[in-house]
Design a protein around this motif. Structure first.
Motif, short mmCIF file in Angstrom:
data_model
loop_
_atom_site.label_atom_id
_atom_site.label_comp_id
_atom_site.label_asym_id
_atom_site.label_seq_id
_atom_site.Cartn_x
_atom_site.Cartn_y
_atom_site.Cartn_z
N UNK A 128 64.49 37.29 -4.65
CA UNK A 128 64.37 37.91 -5.97
C UNK A 128 65.49 38.94 -6.13
N UNK A 129 66.33 38.73 -7.16
CA UNK A 129 67.50 39.60 -7.35
C UNK A 129 67.75 39.79 -8.85
N UNK A 130 66.67 40.24 -9.53
CA UNK A 130 66.75 40.39 -10.99
C UNK A 130 67.76 41.45 -11.39
N UNK A 131 67.87 42.49 -10.62
CA UNK A 131 68.79 43.58 -10.96
C UNK A 131 70.17 43.36 -10.35
N UNK A 132 70.36 42.17 -9.79
CA UNK A 132 71.65 41.85 -9.12
C UNK A 132 72.00 42.89 -8.06
N UNK A 133 70.91 43.29 -7.34
CA UNK A 133 71.09 44.28 -6.29
C UNK A 133 71.89 43.73 -5.13
N UNK A 134 71.69 42.40 -4.87
CA UNK A 134 72.34 41.79 -3.72
C UNK A 134 73.42 40.80 -4.17
N UNK A 135 74.43 40.78 -3.38
CA UNK A 135 75.47 39.79 -3.61
C UNK A 135 75.04 38.44 -3.05
N UNK A 136 75.77 37.44 -3.45
CA UNK A 136 75.39 36.08 -3.04
C UNK A 136 75.40 35.87 -1.53
#
Length: 677
Positions: A504-512
């Protein structure tokens, strides 16, 4: 790196917060092991239970007879099979065997025909026939059973062949043994024959000379025949010879008279001077006649002068003329007579002198020869006549046979003698060659070897000494690398099928890449447990064999991690398509890795893809731990697996971000069908 670790911790915190998920993860860890253990145990030692594979045996052999001894190879085979428990032999009739195999009651059948013994003993005949055992197998019942039953049939025929070879070999070597004894007894005779052949070879020049003489004699046969005819003619003249002999005897009887005649000739020779006095008397007569003729001539001339005066004188003149003519005639006759007498006297003198010389000089030798001839006629002539008759008889009766014999001898010399000489010389050369290469005494000792030991050796001339380089005690242990590796790939596939690979990365907290490596650590952790449980269970639960147990566990963990990375990467990059690719890889690798059958026995396609399949190196590495490690092989396999890991990381880092949105859209459309998760 911190975010990657955060994702990993969050995953495990969430797992342990829900008991059902814990059970799911535990099941995912254990389930692949169960798959491996069941299959390994099922295949633990399949070839020790082949007695359950039923094979029908029908013996119809009617037997045969050899030199008064009855044999039945079929019955002997059945007796041996009853002691053989490698397969489940069932002894039935031919029809039961055929029907049983057709209906699946038996896997295969062996039928021994009626003429089996008869054909197997036909080796003693001019045209031997090979016996046959009819083998039938139902291949639809099981894929492996036909191979096992075929092996059993082959072992039966091999056993029969071995027994037959031993029996025949025993008979042959027994014959050799007897031959060796007989050869040893006959050795003096053999040496004598060799000596005679060598002597005959030395005498060949004499044969050639005799042959030449035979040809020469053949050329002289016409002359001999002609001389023989003369002997026959001489036989026919024996009466004349006998007459001549009688004449010689008569001459011998007349020798005294001949001597007297000789004495008379000698006496006459002494009186040859008297014959000369006769000649002188005749000469005086001729002189007197000439004187008378002269006087008459004068008287006639005187008468002519007085013719005219007196008629009487004319008559006297006529008478004187006639007298003169008569005296002249007488004179001529006496002169001729004197000449003839002188000639005769000369001839007589010559004859008498010759005869006298003969009687004085040659008569003694002639007399001696006549006596010898007479002695020959009296003593030797009868025997000579008998010899002539015998010779004539021999010429008439034996000469034709002699001629035939001479012709045969000449023909043999021209036609047969060269070949005979060549054969004698060849035989002598072969004997010399044999003596130089083969010791007869050694040959005798060879023939006198123990027949039983030789026949046993002939039946099994080669013993197979098997050296197990990396021995593995059972089939299950040998298959453990394959099923363990397969279970690890199946376990990795279960993970990507059961767990999410995204975060789950709705806030684009993590890179791919952080999402990729963070969730991958969770999958790898589960994969490590899968590998540890599977490998330890192999070793200590079902007790598979492994030379290097620790390395077996470590290699299994490494393989589990590699498989998880590959399958996770496929799913992370390609989504549900990646799951399908993982299944496809599984199918391809089972056939192309050489894990069950050697890759060289597969098709060209699988041989081509063999170097590009992870299974190829995974199974090789586990086999090293089970059978015994070769460092070079292990290093190669580890390096190859790390290449697949590196390729997976590169694939993820390069393609995950560009494909993530498209894969997400595709997944949403798939979920909208309410069929795909």
């Amino acid at each position: 790196m911190r975010k990657i670790w955060r994702i990993y911790r969050t995953d495990w915190k969430n797992i342990f917060s829900v008991p059902s998920v814990v059970l799911l993860i535990a099941a995912l860890m254990v389930l692949p092991s169960a798959y491996a253990w069941v299959n390994i145990k099922a295949m633990w030692d399949p070839y020790s239970n082949t007695s359950g594979i039923k094979v029908a045996v029908a013996n119809e052999d009617e037997g045969a007879e050899i030199q008064g001894n009855k044999i039945n190879v079929g019955n002997d085979t059945v007796k041996n099979l009853k002691k053989n428990h490698n397969l489940g032999w069932v002894f039935v009739t031919r029809s039961e065997a055929e029907k049983g195999v057709e209906k699946g009651k038996y896997y295969a059948y062996l039928i021994i025909p009626k003429d089996f013994s008869k054909k197997i003993t036909s080796i003693l005949e001019i045209n031997p026939q090979k016996p046959k055992i009819i083998f039938g197998v139902n291949e639809k019942i099981n894929a492996v059973a036909p191979k096992i039953t075929s092996s059993g049939a082959s072992s039966v025929t091999a056993q029969i062949s071995q027994t037959f070879v031993k029996t025949v070999g025993d008979a042959i070597f027994s014959g050799f043994f007897k031959a060796g004894i007989e050869l040893e007894k006959a050795l003096p005779s053999i040496h004598n024959v060799e000596k005679q052949i060598f002597e005959l070879e030395k005498a060949l020049p004499q044969f050639e000379e005799m042959g030449k003489k035979a040809i020469e004699l053949e050329g002289k046969l016409p002359e001999i025949r002609e001389k023989g005819q003369k002997i026959i003619d001489l036989e026919q003249r024996i009466p004349e010879i006998q007459q001549a002999g009688r004449s010689i005897l008569k001459v011998e009887e007349s020798l005294p008279q001949i001597k007297e005649a000789g004495d008379m000739v000698l006496a006459i020779q002494g009186k040859l001077a008297d014959l000369q006095s006769v000649n002188d008397i005749i000469t005086d007569v001729i002189a007197n006649l000439m004187e008378i003729e002269s006087k008459i001539k004068q008287a006639i001339d005187s008468a002519k002068d007085a013719q005219n005066d007196q008629t009487d004188i004319a008559d006297n003149q006529e008478q004187l003329t006639r007298l003169y003519e008569e005296l002249a005639n007488i004179h001529n006759q006496v002169s001729q007579t004197r000449l003839d007498l002188q000639q005769k006297i000369d001839e007589v003198r010559k004859i008498i002198n010759t005869a006298a010389d003969f009687f004085k000089n040659e008569m003694p030798a002639v007399e001696q020869k006549i006596k010898k001839a007479a002695d020959f006629v009296r003593n030797d002539l009868p025997a000579l006549e008998e010899d002539i008759r015998k010779a004539a008889n021999l010429v008439q009766t034996k000469l034709p046979e002699v001629e035939k014999t001479v012709h045969k001898a000449a023909d043999m010399t021209r036609n047969d003698l060269p070949g005979f000489e060549a054969k004698i010389r060849s035989a002598a050369d072969k004997i010399r060659s044999l003596e130089s290469s083969v010791n007869v005494n050694d040959l005798i000792q060879f023939l006198k070897h123990d027949p039983k030991k030789e026949s046993i050796f002939l039946a099994s001339p080669v013993l197979l000494e098997t050296k197990r380089i990396f021995p593995i005690p059972n089939y299950g242990s040998a298959m453990t690398p394959f099923y363990t590796m397969l279970a690890l790939w199946v376990g990795a596939t279960f993970l990507i099928a059961s767990l999410r690979v995204d975060v789950e990365n709705a806030d684009n907290e993590y890179k791919g890449y952080q999402v990729y490596f963070g969730r991958l650590l969770t999958f790898i952790t589960i994969g490590i447990f899968q590998a540890a449980i599977a490998s330890l269970g192999d070793l200590y639960f079902i007790h598979t064999y492994a030379v290097d147990k620790l390395w077996f566990v470590l290699f299994s963990i490494l393989i589990g991690m590699v498989f998880v990375i590959i399958t996770f990467t496929l799913c992370a990059v390609f989504g549900n398509i990646g799951k399908g690719l993982a299944i496809i890889f599984l199918v391809l690798q089972i056939s192309s890795s050489g894990a069950t059958f050697p890759v060289s026995t597969t098709s060209t396609f699988f041989q081509m893809i063999y170097p590009f399949m992870p299974f190829s190196y995974a199974v090789s590495m586990l086999r090293e731990a089970v059978g015994g490690m070769v460092v070079e092989v292990v290093m190669k396999d580890v390096f190859s697996l790390l290449v697949f890991v590196a390729a997976s990381f590169i694939l993820a880092l390069v393609l995950k971000k560009p494909l993530s949105k498209r894969i997400q859209q595709t997944a949403e459309r798939a979920r909208s069908t309410k069929i795909i998760q």
